[in-house]
Write a protein that holds these residues in place. Structure first.
Motif, PDB file in Angstrom:
ATOM      1  N   THR A 160      16.766  29.137  57.535  1.00  0.00           N
ATOM      2  CA  THR A 160      15.463  29.780  57.385  1.00  0.00           C
ATOM      3  C   THR A 160      14.390  28.700  57.474  1.00  0.00           C
ATOM      4  O   THR A 160      14.299  27.839  56.601  1.00  0.00           O
ATOM      5  CB  THR A 160      15.343  30.500  56.022  1.00  0.00           C
ATOM      6  N   ASP A 161      13.601  28.718  58.542  1.00  0.00           N
ATOM      7  CA  ASP A 161      12.526  27.735  58.690  1.00  0.00           C
ATOM      8  C   ASP A 161      11.344  28.170  57.832  1.00  0.00           C
ATOM      9  O   ASP A 161      10.841  29.281  57.966  1.00  0.00           O
ATOM     10  CB  ASP A 161      12.104  27.615  60.152  1.00  0.00           C
ATOM     11  N   LEU A 162      10.884  27.277  56.955  1.00  0.00           N
ATOM     12  CA  LEU A 162       9.790  27.592  56.032  1.00  0.00           C
ATOM     13  C   LEU A 162       8.428  27.282  56.635  1.00  0.00           C
ATOM     14  O   LEU A 162       7.518  28.110  56.614  1.00  0.00           O
ATOM     15  CB  LEU A 162       9.975  26.817  54.722  1.00  0.00           C
ATOM     16  N   PHE A 163       8.246  26.081  57.173  1.00  0.00           N
ATOM     17  CA  PHE A 163       6.965  25.726  57.777  1.00  0.00           C
ATOM     18  C   PHE A 163       7.117  24.456  58.607  1.00  0.00           C
ATOM     19  O   PHE A 163       8.112  23.737  58.481  1.00  0.00           O
ATOM     20  CB  PHE A 163       5.866  25.535  56.714  1.00  0.00           C
ATOM     21  N   ARG A 164       6.144  24.223  59.445  1.00  0.00           N
ATOM     22  CA  ARG A 164       6.079  22.985  60.224  1.00  0.00           C
ATOM     23  C   ARG A 164       4.999  22.106  59.625  1.00  0.00           C
ATOM     24  O   ARG A 164       3.872  22.554  59.398  1.00  0.00           O
ATOM     25  CB  ARG A 164       5.771  23.268  61.695  1.00  0.00           C
ATOM     26  N   GLU A 165       5.345  20.852  59.366  1.00  0.00           N
ATOM     27  CA  GLU A 165       4.405  19.912  58.755  1.00  0.00           C
ATOM     28  C   GLU A 165       4.065  18.791  59.736  1.00  0.00           C
ATOM     29  O   GLU A 165       4.961  18.090  60.211  1.00  0.00           O
ATOM     30  CB  GLU A 165       5.011  19.304  57.479  1.00  0.00           C
ATOM     31  N   PRO A 166       2.775  18.613  60.057  1.00  0.00           N
ATOM     32  CA  PRO A 166       2.394  17.508  60.952  1.00  0.00           C
ATOM     33  C   PRO A 166       2.741  16.161  60.330  1.00  0.00           C
ATOM     34  O   PRO A 166       2.715  15.995  59.105  1.00  0.00           O
ATOM     35  CB  PRO A 166       0.879  17.673  61.094  1.00  0.00           C
ATOM     36  N   LEU A 167       3.043  15.206  61.181  1.00  0.00           N
ATOM     37  CA  LEU A 167       3.265  13.821  60.754  1.00  0.00           C
ATOM     38  C   LEU A 167       2.128  12.974  61.313  1.00  0.00           C
ATOM     39  O   LEU A 167       1.805  13.061  62.499  1.00  0.00           O
ATOM     40  CB  LEU A 167       4.609  13.300  61.260  1.00  0.00           C
ATOM     41  N   VAL A 266      10.093  20.243  60.905  1.00  0.00           N
ATOM     42  CA  VAL A 266      10.304  21.605  60.442  1.00  0.00           C
ATOM     43  C   VAL A 266      11.069  21.543  59.129  1.00  0.00           C
ATOM     44  O   VAL A 266      12.137  20.927  59.052  1.00  0.00           O
ATOM     45  CB  VAL A 266      11.094  22.434  61.476  1.00  0.00           C
ATOM     46  N   ILE A 267      10.490  22.151  58.099  1.00  0.00           N
ATOM     47  CA  ILE A 267      11.150  22.220  56.795  1.00  0.00           C
ATOM     48  C   ILE A 267      12.012  23.481  56.793  1.00  0.00           C
ATOM     49  O   ILE A 267      11.505  24.584  57.000  1.00  0.00           O
ATOM     50  CB  ILE A 267      10.126  22.263  55.647  1.00  0.00           C
ATOM     51  N   SER A 268      13.306  23.303  56.573  1.00  0.00           N
ATOM     52  CA  SER A 268      14.252  24.410  56.691  1.00  0.00           C
ATOM     53  C   SER A 268      15.086  24.584  55.427  1.00  0.00           C
ATOM     54  O   SER A 268      15.378  23.613  54.720  1.00  0.00           O
ATOM     55  CB  SER A 268      15.202  24.177  57.874  1.00  0.00           C
ATOM     56  N   LEU A 269      15.465  25.835  55.193  1.00  0.00           N
ATOM     57  CA  LEU A 269      16.422  26.185  54.152  1.00  0.00           C
ATOM     58  C   LEU A 269      17.775  26.411  54.810  1.00  0.00           C
ATOM     59  O   LEU A 269      17.866  27.103  55.829  1.00  0.00           O
ATOM     60  CB  LEU A 269      16.010  27.472  53.449  1.00  0.00           C
ATOM     61  N   VAL A 291       5.664  31.077  49.170  1.00  0.00           N
ATOM     62  CA  VAL A 291       4.890  29.879  48.840  1.00  0.00           C
ATOM     63  C   VAL A 291       4.524  29.114  50.103  1.00  0.00           C
ATOM     64  O   VAL A 291       3.410  28.599  50.236  1.00  0.00           O
ATOM     65  CB  VAL A 291       5.692  28.972  47.875  1.00  0.00           C
ATOM     66  N   SER A 292       5.454  29.043  51.063  1.00  0.00           N
ATOM     67  CA  SER A 292       5.189  28.332  52.318  1.00  0.00           C
ATOM     68  C   SER A 292       4.051  28.989  53.089  1.00  0.00           C
ATOM     69  O   SER A 292       3.174  28.301  53.625  1.00  0.00           O
ATOM     70  CB  SER A 292       6.456  28.307  53.182  1.00  0.00           C
TER      71      SER A 292
END
Length: 304
Positions: A160-167, A266-269, A291-292
């Motif tokens: 389950t992809d929660l969100f994409r975070e820029p670097l 990509v932050i994933s569960l 929350v995401s």
């Protein structure tokens, strides 16, 4: 054909050895070996063979292990439906989390759990991408990250992809680039780099930036902890790569967007299919997703 034998073979397939399986099931290795012998006797097939110091499932063992995964999922679903019928809520969810990803969503999720009866048991880990699949063997949920396509080791897990975070590129406030609104790989030529261990996702991105820059960076340190990276960047020891949402405002630190290279993680569960069927696990997944969404809605650009 006994259900317990199918479930045992599934665990052996996941853990790869009698010892690791025994640890996961909280029994002795001799108990696992005894169950294996009983399963082979009942089913009339050789299920495992020696492989180095460990074992490997035979073709028959692999077939039954796959069936065991299906059985485990259906049993978990049945338990969830029965719990809902009896209006039994709550339970413990074991969550393994990458700290720099967890700080974005876990505190708010805990607050929202409140007195729901669901308890999070959290452990923190910083591993390479394949390591998150290993963590999923012994935890209900794993929060990890990836740069591109999922690692092959994630196959068979519910993702389950929660969100994409820029670097962003991190520099000290007195750095020559600190006044820029964004930077390109060419702008970074000749810079000293505070990196991460080889094989970690951020290091793959560093090499991609190097290729675009046309010259290698001097990697002066390889560190896992982002807070330590921040401190060395502020101290003028080099530049780094830091996630935008989870990097706290730090005096002397400037984050700059990078153009010319697709950055972001990509932050994933991750979870085994059977564990994803548990009611408390589903509750936590839904809260983390909520929350995401809220976090992304209020996301801002890089801090200066």
């Amino acid at each position: 054909m006994e259900t317990r034998h199918l479930l045992l073979l599934r665990e052996l397939a996941d853990h790869g050895s009698v010892g690791a399986t025994a640890d996961a099931l909280f029994v002795s290795p001799s108990a696992i070996s005894q169950q294996l012998r009983a399963a082979e006797s009942e089913l009339g097939e050789k299920l495992v063979r020696r492989h180095g110091r460990g074992i490997r499932l035979t073709e028959a063992g692999q077939l039954l292990a796959g069936l065991g995964a299906d059985v485990a999922t259906e049993l978990a679903r049945a338990e969830r439906v029965w719990s809902q019928y009896r209006q039994v809520v709550g339970g413990t969810v074991r969550l393994a989390v990458l700290p720099s990803a967890g700080v974005v969503v876990v505190p708010s999720a805990l607050q929202r759990l409140g007195d729901s009866g669901v308890r999070l048991e959290i452990t923190d880990h910083d591993v390479d991408e394949a390591g998150y699949a290993e963590l999923a063997r012994d935890h209900d949920l794993v929060i990890g990250h990836r740069m591109g396509d999922p690692d092959p080791s994630w196959s068979g897990l519910v993702q389950t992809d929660l969100f994409r975070e820029p670097l962003d590129i991190a520099v000290a406030e007195n750095h020559r680039l600190a006044g820029a609104t964004q930077v390109s790989p060419v702008d970074l030529r000749g810079e000293r780099w505070i990196g991460v261990p080889q094989g970690y996702p951020f290091d793959d991105l560093r090499t991609a930036i190097e290729r675009r820059a046309g010259a290698p960076f001097e990697v002066v340190q390889r560190l896992r902890d982002n807070r330590l990276v921040e401190s060395l960047v502020v101290a003028g020891q080099g530049i780094g790569l830091l996630p935008r949402f989870s990097t706290r405002p730090t005096p002397g630190l400037v984050l700059l967007p990078l153009r010319g290279v697709r950055t972001g993680r990509v932050i994933s569960l991750l979870s085994r299919p059977d564990r994803m069927q548990r009611g408390p696990v589903r509750t936590v997944v839904e809260l983390l997703a909520e929350v995401s969404r809220d976090r992304l809605h209020g996301a801002v650009g890089p801090r200066r």
